[in-house]
Structure formats: C-alpha cells, structure tokens
Scaffold this motif. Structure first.
Motif, mmCIF file in Angstrom:
data_model
loop_
_atom_site.group_PDB
_atom_site.id
_atom_site.type_symbol
_atom_site.label_atom_id
_atom_site.label_comp_id
_atom_site.label_asym_id
_atom_site.label_seq_id
_atom_site.Cartn_x
_atom_site.Cartn_y
_atom_site.Cartn_z
ATOM 1 N N ALA A 74 0.982 5.097 10.206
ATOM 2 C CA ALA A 74 -0.014 4.146 9.676
ATOM 3 C C ALA A 74 -1.337 4.328 10.394
ATOM 4 C CB ALA A 74 0.497 2.710 9.834
ATOM 5 N N HIS A 102 -3.164 7.344 9.050
ATOM 6 C CA HIS A 102 -3.689 7.003 7.734
ATOM 7 C C HIS A 102 -4.970 6.171 7.874
ATOM 8 C CE1 HIS A 102 -3.861 5.660 3.618
ATOM 9 N NE2 HIS A 102 -3.691 4.411 3.971
ATOM 10 N N ARG A 118 -8.391 -3.792 1.423
ATOM 11 C CA ARG A 118 -7.763 -2.823 0.510
ATOM 12 C C ARG A 118 -6.734 -1.938 1.217
ATOM 13 N NH1 ARG A 118 -11.284 1.782 1.528
ATOM 14 N NH2 ARG A 118 -13.237 0.982 2.369
ATOM 15 N N LEU A 119 -6.521 -2.193 2.496
ATOM 16 C CA LEU A 119 -5.575 -1.379 3.255
ATOM 17 C C LEU A 119 -4.141 -1.787 2.919
ATOM 18 C CD1 LEU A 119 -5.335 0.660 5.683
ATOM 19 C CD2 LEU A 119 -5.198 -1.362 7.143
ATOM 20 N N SER A 120 -3.290 -0.798 2.602
ATOM 21 C CA SER A 120 -1.895 -1.179 2.441
ATOM 22 C C SER A 120 -1.076 -0.491 3.524
ATOM 23 C CB SER A 120 -1.388 -0.829 1.044
ATOM 24 O OG SER A 120 -1.391 0.563 0.877
ATOM 25 N N LEU A 121 -0.492 -1.311 4.377
ATOM 26 C CA LEU A 121 0.293 -0.812 5.504
ATOM 27 C C LEU A 121 1.766 -0.914 5.159
ATOM 28 C CD1 LEU A 121 -1.596 -2.612 8.412
ATOM 29 C CD2 LEU A 121 -1.620 -0.162 7.933
ATOM 30 N N PRO A 122 2.596 -0.091 5.815
ATOM 31 C CA PRO A 122 4.039 -0.277 5.641
ATOM 32 C C PRO A 122 4.396 -1.720 5.992
ATOM 33 C CG PRO A 122 3.580 1.644 7.019
ATOM 34 C CD PRO A 122 2.273 0.988 6.745
ATOM 35 N N GLU A 123 5.424 -2.237 5.363
ATOM 36 C CA GLU A 123 5.709 -3.653 5.459
ATOM 37 C C GLU A 123 5.842 -4.165 6.895
ATOM 38 O OE1 GLU A 123 9.261 -5.955 3.466
ATOM 39 O OE2 GLU A 123 7.844 -5.061 2.049
ATOM 40 N N SER A 173 1.697 -4.077 11.365
ATOM 41 C CA SER A 173 0.554 -4.960 11.150
ATOM 42 C C SER A 173 -0.645 -4.455 11.931
ATOM 43 C CB SER A 173 0.893 -6.387 11.569
ATOM 44 O OG SER A 173 1.142 -6.416 12.954
#
Ligand code: ADP
Ligand code: ZN
Length: 767
Positions: A689, A692, A748-753, A756
């Motif tokens: 993450a 990314h 707009r960031l999508s992180l693995p669940e 954080s």
C-alpha cells in the motif's frame, strides 16, 4: 427554517432538517441537536442554517440541547480551518473543540442541598440548648451546603429538619458549581513594578491591543498613560502593521509570567477576555494559583476557569459553562483550552510554546500553538508565545517578521544563571571501571548539599530499573511480542514491561529460552528506579523520593510530593521530565542530569533541539533562591553542540548553527513536513500500500516548490501494538497547498481493507 447538520455517524456528509417554529430561536450554527436518523435518534451539530433545501421531505429536529450553541461562530471557523489544514473530517474537528462532558450533557449540573438562615420570627420558639447551639453556627455563616453545615455544627440532618419545621431555617436545592480548587486558600497579589525590559514588552503588547479596543468603541486611554517617569519605550503609538503575534523570548526566571499577568489585566480593563495555555505537565496548582491570586480581588476581580485532563467530566462541564456564560474572563488550561468559548477575546498566551505536548497525537493532529495563532487572527486578538527556548520554527518566524520579537535577556533581580558543568562519562568509565550512574564530581556535590541542608534534583528521562534483559550465554534479549522495542525491568513490581503498549510479564530469574535456562541473566541500561536504589546505598542518611508515572498513581500524589519537597521533607528528588518543567524551589541549589545523551541519539531531526531545550529547562530549576545554582550534565558525547550551547546559555548560538543544518537538509523551519503513516497487521500489505501511495504522490509533489519525497520506509518503531508501520515523509514550502492536495488524495485513495493511513501535518513525533 432549515438546519444543515453533521453527525458523528456519517462523516463528511451533511443532512438537512426542518426546524420547528418553536425551536427557531434556539438554533444557530454550532447548536447541538437531536435528530431522527433512520430508526434512531442521534446527536448532531448544526453547521449552517438556510431558508430552503434541495432535498424533499425533510424530517424535523427533535430537540435542541442546552440553551446556547456549544460552538461559537469563531470556534466554528477555527474547526473548519483545522479540518482543512490537518486533513481531517469536520466532525472530528468539531468533536475536539467541545469537551465530551459538555457535548453529551453527561454530567449535568450537580444539585446540592443548602441550609439558609431565615429572618428571625417575631415570637422566637423555644429551643433546646443543642438546637440553639446549632443555630448559632448558622448565624455565623448565613448559608452553607447542608453537608458542610452538618460537619461545621457537628450535628445531624434530623436536627436541622427540626429547625426548618420551626421556621428558623430553609433547606433548598440549589445548583452549585464544582470548583476543583475550592479547598485552597489564595492570598491576593499586586502587580510588581516591572524592570525596563518587562515594561517594554508589556508596552508593545498593549499597543498591539489598541486596534481591537478601538474597534469595540472602547476609549483606550493610550498604553501606560499613568506611569510618569518610566522609560518612553512603553509610550509607543498603536503599532501600525505590527503582527498580532509576539514571541516573548525570556530566560527562565526573567519574569515572563508577570508580563502575562499585567497584559491580561490590561485586556480585562477593556472588557476583553484571555486564554492562557500552559503544557499539561506544568499545569500545577502553583501555576494556577499565580493567576487566581492576581485576579481574585480588586477592581478586575473575575473567576479564572481551569481546563485540563485531570478534571472530572463534571468539573470540566462546569468550568466550560463559566466561560460560556461570561462569568470567567480568564481561562488557563492545556492544549484544548484554545477552543474555550471566550468572547470577546483579547489575548491568547501560549507559555512554553516549544513544548511538544501542544501537539495532539490523535486526529485531529493539531498543534495548539498554531491553532492559537490562527484563532488570534480570526478574533483579531493578540497572541503571545513565550519561552526560554523557543522552537526553531517560532524564532524563525520572528526573524522573518511574521511574529514580533520581545526579549527578556536577564533573570529578575540580576540573579545569575546557574553554572553548568559537563561531566565526560568516558573518563568516568576508566576511573570507576564500568559505566557509572554518578560521576565522582556529582557524588561530591550531592554530599555537600546534604551537609549544607540544601536540596538536589536529579533527572533521568526513563522509568523503570533497567532497560533490557539479556542472556550473555545464548544472546536472548527480552522484547515485546507486540512492538519492536525491548521490555523494561521494573524491580519493585518484579515485572518486565513494554513502555509502548503496556504488555507485562513477571521478571524471569533464568533465561527464558527453553534450551538455555542460564541463571546468569543480566539487566543492562538504567532508569529512575535504579537511580533511586543506588542513591539509597550511597547516601543512606538522605531522604530520597522518586517521581515518575510509576510512583504517581493518583492526582493528589503529585501535589503531596511537591509540597513535601517544598517544605524540606525531602533532600533529593529523582524524576523523569515530569519534574523538569516550570517548578520553582528556592532551596534547590544542585541539579544533576544523569544521562544527557538519552534524547540525543534518536532518529529525529529535532533530537538536538529537544536536548538543548531539555537541558536549559532542567538547569533553570537550580538556584532560584539566594544561593547560586550548580548543574551537572553527564554525557558520553560532551562536545555535542546541543550540550555545549546549553552549557553557555547561548540560545542564539544554538539557533544559528542548528538553522544551518536544517537549511542544508531542507527541514523545518525552512521547509514544512507532512508525515504519512500506513499501518496494518500484515507487513506485506502495508508495504504494498505504501508503494502504491508513493506513486500517487509523485505527480502531486512535482507541482510544489522544493519538494522532497522520502520513503516508503519502515517507521523507526516498525511495529507498535502489533501493527506494522511504514512511513512516507513529504517536505515542501507550501503546506496549505499540500494539505489540500492530501485531503483530496485521501478521498480517492483505496487502501486494502486492513491497512489504514494517518496523515500528520507538521509532525513532532516521527517514530
Ligand atoms: P519566568 O516566567 O520568566 O520563568 P517568573 O515570572 O516566574 O519568570 O518570575 C520569576 C520570579 O521573579 C517570580 O517569583 C516573580 O514573582 C519575580 N518577578 C517577576 N517580575 C518581577 C519584577 N519586576 N520585580 C520583582 N520580582 C519579579
Ligand atoms: Zn509493546
């Protein structure tokens, strides 16, 4: 009327509700309301009111909490600024501007029974001698809380009820305020005659208050009109274009507090209130008393409200309302007191402005000093930042003309600065054949103080007995299973403890490795507990007390130990930085810093600055009385600039050389920092993450001036409380722009669940 609200359930979303006509008068931006939300009733904050709404079928507000809005328009503005600048949702910013006890109305007013004396009837009834005696006690007081009266008259409730039946007294329920300082006797103080530097500083502050006073229609008498024969420095005209923020740089004991007190008095005279921030750690009864003592009597008499984390919810509720209702015109408090609903506000003082405890280490990660400067601008109030060791950022701002610099270069009454001696621990290693706790010179100095009946303070910024347990045979080191640090040995409790997550295990007597079981395990490194134990061996006759968060479990402990020390029941006080700040004991003539390198060798660009500040503050504890003070600083790196400049009491020298380093490396104050930390339980996912995120950040940074992007890299504490942590550090000159970009990116960031991100703008803790 439509109210637009936000709730803590749905962040970043606003909802419209109808305001029933009977509630209209009570609803304004900042009001706390109860609204239907799906099947539930929830608490919400009104952020705006409007005439119409784009949404159809609005439901009405159910209830308005409290008579007044909890967030004044000014504090609302401040919360909005915080949300934007510190990249956090407005609800979380709003949450931190009003104390929980006030928001939830949990601790409503405490009701108490009162006994009041009634006018004597025309035909006094017959009384028993005992009843007459009880009544006489009340005649003295006229009115008392029932419980207090029962004690004072040494009587019981039925006796008082009997007097009530006879029509002599009344027992009534009354709202009373809890006063956390009620049991203290305060002797009023008068303003002191200022020395020329103090007078000049005060004159500038008064001058800066003029525009605000004039705009409120106050007939400003001109600063210092009634002080004939005083230096002309105070007769400055209302400064045109002077910044509203001052940096008051004054050595310890130079009389900064007296300047604050007189500046506050001036603000009060013109109908303006004041907020005084002090670091939590120095919010001692002693400090609070100095403010109360000045304003508890006389023409400026006002209540001083106190806000800090050791108050009960109920106490905080009451203190807050004293301010909101305008009964207290001065607030003194820790970090969050900057949000006190003081209106009109004239003056904000941030004492010890360099203190890191002004930074909140949870969302919103605000710095109270910077919020203070912003609030000052919004309210057109004057802000005074005071310190003996201003942080580099503030001094830089003063040099750049953003703040006005005020200097108090000498101690009042020309007291000398304490003599600082540096002890080279490398030499002591040879002399004492091993790492020493006390150098020979420090031992000798302590002996002298004990003989003369003077007091000593010793500092070591680490709790516990030993910092690590090692097995010399198999190489085992006791580490925390949740964090990447070693466990500290606490001898009294016979435990190994993690100072980060609190994990504890019983201290082993043999090496815990199954194949080893060596009984010769060793404890290395030292903490305050070991210093205390060693003192007991070296000076069996001395009365030694240790003060750190292990020995102080309850809030009264702190007061008790300090008062014992003050009256001379303790010869040597050993402690962590808890005892370094703001305390003032005239009989302390010796201060020892056991190990100055502790704060120096940490992976943080402020390590040198922090050490310089700590040494200067600690040294300031010595020689506050008639006898000159002496300070011993023990170190393995005695020639480090932070130690050498502190020895010479040379702030400016330290500033110049430190600034040069920061310029070369492009660190604050010449640049600004944002620290992004990604955390999660799976290290690979966290690292992925972070990589990314870096790719998303690169184009953003390219648009900023002087950008630096470092990382991702494992945080210095790569594992804390069983989370893995990776960091990206961003540096640039335009923080307002960067934080706007970061807010947008976070959206707009999508992180693995299970990963954080935490954004820290202007971080002070890089670990
Ligand atoms: P600082 O806040 O800079 O550490 P203080 O305001 O605590 O300094 O002042 C140190 C001591 O000097 C206090 O006891 C204070 O009452 C006293 N003091 C301050 N100003 C004066 C003055 N003008 N004349 C005499 N004593 C003063
Ligand atoms: Zn731990």
């Amino acid at each position: 009327m439509i109210a637009r609200v936000r709730t803590e359930l749905a962040l970043e979303k606003e909802f419209d509700y109808l305001v029933p006509p009977e509630l209209e008068a009570q609803v304004e931006p900042g009001s706390r309301v109860k609204v239907p939300f799906g099947p539930r009733q929830v608490l919400a904050t009104v952020v705006a009111v409007a005439d119409s709404s784009p949404q159809p079928n609005l439901r009405p507000i159910t209830k308005v909490l409290g008579g007044q809005s909890l967030v004044t328009p000014q504090v609302m503005q401040l919360a909005r600024w915080m949300a934007g600048y510190y990249c956090c949702p407005l609800e979380l910013a709003l949450k931190s501007v009003v104390p929980v006890a006030v928001r939830k109305e949990e601790a409503a007013w405490k009701q108490q029974l009162f006994v009041r004396l009634l006018p004597a009837p025309a035909n006094p009834p017959e009384l028993t001698p005992r009843q007459a005696e009880v009544l006489r006690v009340l005649e003295e007081w006229r009115e008392l809380p029932l419980q207090a009266f029962l004690k004072a008259a040494d009587t019981t409730a039925p006796t008082v009820r009997k007097l009530e039946d006879l029509g002599l007294v009344a027992i009534q329920r009354d709202i009373t305020e809890r006063d956390p300082y009620a049991s203290e006797h305060i002797l009023p103080t008068q303003p002191l005659v200022l020395n020329p530097e103090q007078a000049a500083a005060l004159g500038r502050i008064k001058a800066a208050l003029q525009p605000l006073i004039r705009s409120r229609g106050g007939a400003a008498p001109g600063p210092e009109a009634a002080a004939p024969g005083r230096p002309a420095a105070t007769g400055l005209p209302a400064a045109i274009g002077e910044p509203g923020t001052f940096l008051l740089h004054g050595v310890t004991g130079s009389g900064k507090t007296e300047v604050y007190l007189q500046a506050i008095a001036y603000a009060l005279e013109h109908g303006l209130g004041a907020i005084v921030l002090v670091p939590e750690i120095s919010l001692t009864p002693q400090t609070v008393e100095r403010f109360k003592a000045r304003f508890c009597t006389g023409p400026l008499q006002t209540m001083v409200a106190v806000l800090h984390s050791h108050l009960s919810g109920g106490e905080r509720h009451d203190e807050w309302h004293k301010i909101r209702d305008g009964r207290a015109r001065i607030v003194i408090g820790a970090r969050s007191a900057i949000f006190a609903p003081m209106d009109p506000l004239g003056l904000i003082i941030v004492d010890e402005e360099h203190e890191h405890s002004y930074k909140q280490e949870e969302t919103p990660r605000y710095h109270a000093r910077d919020v203070a400067v912003m609030r000052g601008q919004l309210a057109r109030a004057v802000v005074v930042l005071g310190s003996a060791t201003p942080c580099l950022e503030s001094y830089y701002n003063a040099r750049q003309g953003k703040y006005a610099l005020l200097e108090l270069p000498t101690r009042v009454d020309d007291q000398k600065m304490p003599l600082i001696r540096i002890v080279d621990l490398r030499d002591e290693m040879h002399k004492q054949h091993g790492p020493p706790i006390f150098s020979l010179k420090l031992k000798e100095a302590i002996t002298q103080r004990l003989e003369r009946g003077e007091q000593t303070m010793l500092f070591l910024n680490r709790r516990g007995y030993a910092t690590s347990l090692q097995c010399p045979k198999c190489g085992y080191v006791a580490g925390c299973p949740n964090c990447s640090i070693t466990l500290t040995y606490h001898r009294q409790a016979q435990k190994l403890c993690c100072h980060l997550c609190g994990h504890e295990v019983p201290a082993p007597t043999v090496c815990p490795e199954a194949h080893c079981r060596n009984p010769g395990i060793r404890y290395a490194g030292l903490g305050t507990e070991k210093v205390e134990a060693t003192l007991a061996k070296l000076f069996p006759q001395a009365r030694v007390k240790r003060m750190d968060s292990d020995t102080l479990k309850r809030k009264e402990d702190y007061r008790r130990v300090l008062s014992d020390f003050r009256v001379g029941k303790i010869d040597i006080l050993v402690g962590t930085q808890m005892i370094a700040k703001g305390l003032h004991f005239p009989n302390v003539t010796l201060v020892g810093i056991i190990y100055a390198d502790l704060s120096l060798h940490v992976p943080d660009f402020r390590a040198g600055e922090r050490t310089f500040q700590l040494l200067t503050q600690v040294a300031g504890r010595a020689g506050r009385g008639d006898v000159e003070g002496e300070v011993f600083v023990q170190s393995f790196t005695p020639f480090h600039p932070a130690i050498q400049y502190a020895r010479r009491h040379d702030y400016l020298g330290f500033y110049e050389q430190e600034l040069e380093t920061r310029e070369q490396l492009r660190y604050p104050p010449v640049s600004r920092v944002a620290l992004l930390t990604l955390r999660g339980r799976n290290e690979d996912k966290v690292r992925f993450a972070a990589d990314h995120l870096k790719q998303l950040l690169e184009p953003v940074m390219a648009t900023l001036a002087d950008p630096v992007l470092l990382g991702p890299a494992p945080a210095p504490l790569v594992r804390a409380e069983s989370y893995y942590r990776y960091q990206i550090m961003l540096r640039c000159r335009q923080m307002t722009r960067l934080s706007r970009e970061l807010s947008a990116l976070a959206g707009r960031l999508s992180l693995p669940e299970d990963v954080s991100m935490q954004v820290d703008i202007d971080p002070v803790n890089l670990m």
